[in-house]
Structures are given as C-alpha cells and as structure tokens.
Design a protein around this motif. Structure first.
Motif, PDB file in Angstrom:
ATOM      1  N   SER A   1       0.908  -1.253  -0.143  1.00 14.88           N
ATOM      2  CA  SER A   1       0.055   0.014  -0.021  1.00 14.88           C
ATOM      3  C   SER A   1       0.760   1.483   0.210  1.00 14.88           C
ATOM      4  CB  SER A   1      -0.925  -0.099   1.160  1.00 14.88           C
ATOM      5  OG  SER A   1      -0.426   0.090   2.379  1.00 14.88           O
ATOM      6  N   ARG A   2       1.978   1.364   0.685  1.00 11.20           N
ATOM      7  CA  ARG A   2       2.807   2.235   0.719  1.00 11.20           C
ATOM      8  C   ARG A   2       3.637   2.555  -0.771  1.00 11.20           C
ATOM      9  NH1 ARG A   2       3.809   5.830   4.955  1.00 11.20           N
ATOM     10  NH2 ARG A   2       1.623   5.487   4.963  1.00 11.20           N
ATOM     11  N   ARG A   3       3.926   1.392  -1.013  1.00  8.73           N
ATOM     12  CA  ARG A   3       4.727   1.489  -2.326  1.00  8.73           C
ATOM     13  C   ARG A   3       3.800   2.051  -3.441  1.00  8.73           C
ATOM     14  NH1 ARG A   3       4.647  -1.090  -6.962  1.00  8.73           N
ATOM     15  NH2 ARG A   3       3.341  -2.666  -6.489  1.00  8.73           N
TER      16      ARG A   3
ATOM     17  N   THR B   1      -1.589  13.903   1.637  1.00  9.74           N
ATOM     18  CA  THR B   1      -0.272  12.928   2.135  1.00  9.74           C
ATOM     19  C   THR B   1      -0.072  13.225   3.634  1.00  9.74           C
ATOM     20  OG1 THR B   1       0.572  13.010  -0.195  1.00  9.74           O
ATOM     21  CG2 THR B   1       1.941  12.416   1.807  1.00  9.74           C
TER      22      THR B   1
ATOM     23  N   GLU C   1      -2.016   7.468  10.114  1.00 10.65           N
ATOM     24  CA  GLU C   1      -1.116   6.387  10.239  1.00 10.65           C
ATOM     25  C   GLU C   1      -0.603   6.197  11.976  1.00 10.65           C
ATOM     26  OE1 GLU C   1       2.997   3.757   8.939  1.00 10.65           O
ATOM     27  OE2 GLU C   1       1.910   5.192   7.320  1.00 10.65           O
TER      28      GLU C   1
ATOM     29  N   LEU D   1       6.224  11.041   6.097  1.00 11.51           N
ATOM     30  CA  LEU D   1       5.594   9.872   5.496  1.00 11.51           C
ATOM     31  C   LEU D   1       6.676   8.712   5.668  1.00 11.51           C
ATOM     32  CD1 LEU D   1       3.028   8.846   3.839  1.00 11.51           C
ATOM     33  CD2 LEU D   1       4.582   9.362   1.961  1.00 11.51           C
TER      34      LEU D   1
ATOM     35  N   ARG E   1       6.168   5.507   8.798  1.00 14.40           N
ATOM     36  CA  ARG E   1       6.427   4.128   8.115  1.00 14.40           C
ATOM     37  C   ARG E   1       7.500   3.255   8.912  1.00 14.40           C
ATOM     38  NH1 ARG E   1       3.257   1.039   4.766  1.00 14.40           N
ATOM     39  NH2 ARG E   1       1.786   2.610   5.750  1.00 14.40           N
TER      40      ARG E   1
ATOM     41  N   ASP F   1      -4.346   3.746   3.367  1.00 15.12           N
ATOM     42  CA  ASP F   1      -3.348   4.404   2.073  1.00 15.12           C
ATOM     43  C   ASP F   1      -4.165   3.885   0.926  1.00 15.12           C
ATOM     44  OD1 ASP F   1      -1.089   5.072   3.460  1.00 15.12           O
ATOM     45  OD2 ASP F   1      -0.014   3.403   2.948  1.00 15.12           O
TER      46      ASP F   1
END
Length: 160
Positions: A14-16, A45, A52, A102, A106, A145
């Motif tokens: 999802s982050r990719r 963003t 998150e 961001l 993560r 995301d």
C-alpha cells in the motif's frame, strides 16, 4: 485473522503504491489545489501520516491493555473533527516536511511491527458492543493508504 507476514506485505504494497503516485511531484504541484476548496497532494499525504500515527498509537495502546484510554471516534462527526484538528496541526508543513514525515512514520510502524508476534495481532479491545484487534488497527493503515490512492492519483493528474 491476518498474520504478521501478510500484514507486513499489505503495509509495504500500500505504501509502495502511495509513493509511486507521489514520485517526482514538485513542491509547487504538491501545494496546488485542483479546484477551490479541494485538498492538495500535500494535504492528502499529511492526512495519511496523521492517520498512520493515530492507528499505530491506538494499536499499541490496545496491545498493552490501555484501550480504555483511547479517544475512540464513534461517529462520522467525531472523525471529521479529528481530521480538522490534524489538518490544522499539519497545515504549515512544507512538501519536504510531509514526505519526510511519511517515511519516518512508516519506519516507526515497521519498528513496532518487528517484535510483534502473530498471537498479539488478535489482542482485542471490547467497547460498547464492538471489538477491535491490534491486527485490524494495523491493517487499517494499509486500507487507509489504498482508500486515498485514487485521490492522490486524480489530484496529481489535475495539478501536474
């Protein structure tokens, strides 16, 4: 029930996808709104970063038995109010600030996942007839995301 390996894969993928949507966006485009009143790429963003952080914090609290201390958002109005407070708090951030946050958020999520056991993903908090688990909260990060990926893609197309 989701296992740790699947959860880590979902978070990674999802982050990719989010990062691919943001790749190469210049500062000016990131701050631009596609139409009056619409959020910018920076706003969307920053919203992902804020959620998150919230979901990870709540998952940690449930994991350690502190679910009763969480300010649970029980209605759309409460979610909207929380989003407005988060937006106000992050409104002054630059595009590089948001991208850095961001990445760091993560990294913090991944660090917290490192020692998490599959059995801990099922730790639950019971509140007024509903149940939420650590795994569901952490999976919510990947879902969030993905929920906003189309917003990022259409906003990018409109401002670049």
């Amino acid at each position: 029930m989701i296992d740790k390996a699947t959860l880590q894969h979902e978070l990674f993928e999802s982050r990719r996808a989010v990062l691919m949507a943001l790749r190469g966006v210049p500062d000016e485009a990131a701050a631009a709104s596609p139409y009056p009143g619409a959020p910018s790429l920076r706003d969307i963003t920053a919203h992902l970063v804020a959620w998150e952080d919230r979901l990870l914090t709540v998952a940690q609290m449930v994991r350690w038995g502190d679910g009763a201390k969480v300010e649970w958002l029980r209605s759309p109005a409460e979610v909207d109010a929380w989003n407005a407070r988060a937006h106000a708090r992050l409104a002054g951030w630059t595009w590089p600030d948001v991208l850095r946050a961001l990445a760091l958020q993560r990294e913090e999520t991944d660090w917290n996942m490192a020692d998490l056991q599959d059995s801990q993903l099922t730790i639950a908090y019971h509140d007024t007839g509903s149940v939420v688990t650590v795994g569901e909260l952490l999976y919510g990060i990947a879902q969030h995301d993905r929920e906003h990926l189309p917003d990022l893609q259409t906003t990018r197309a409109a401002v670049t």
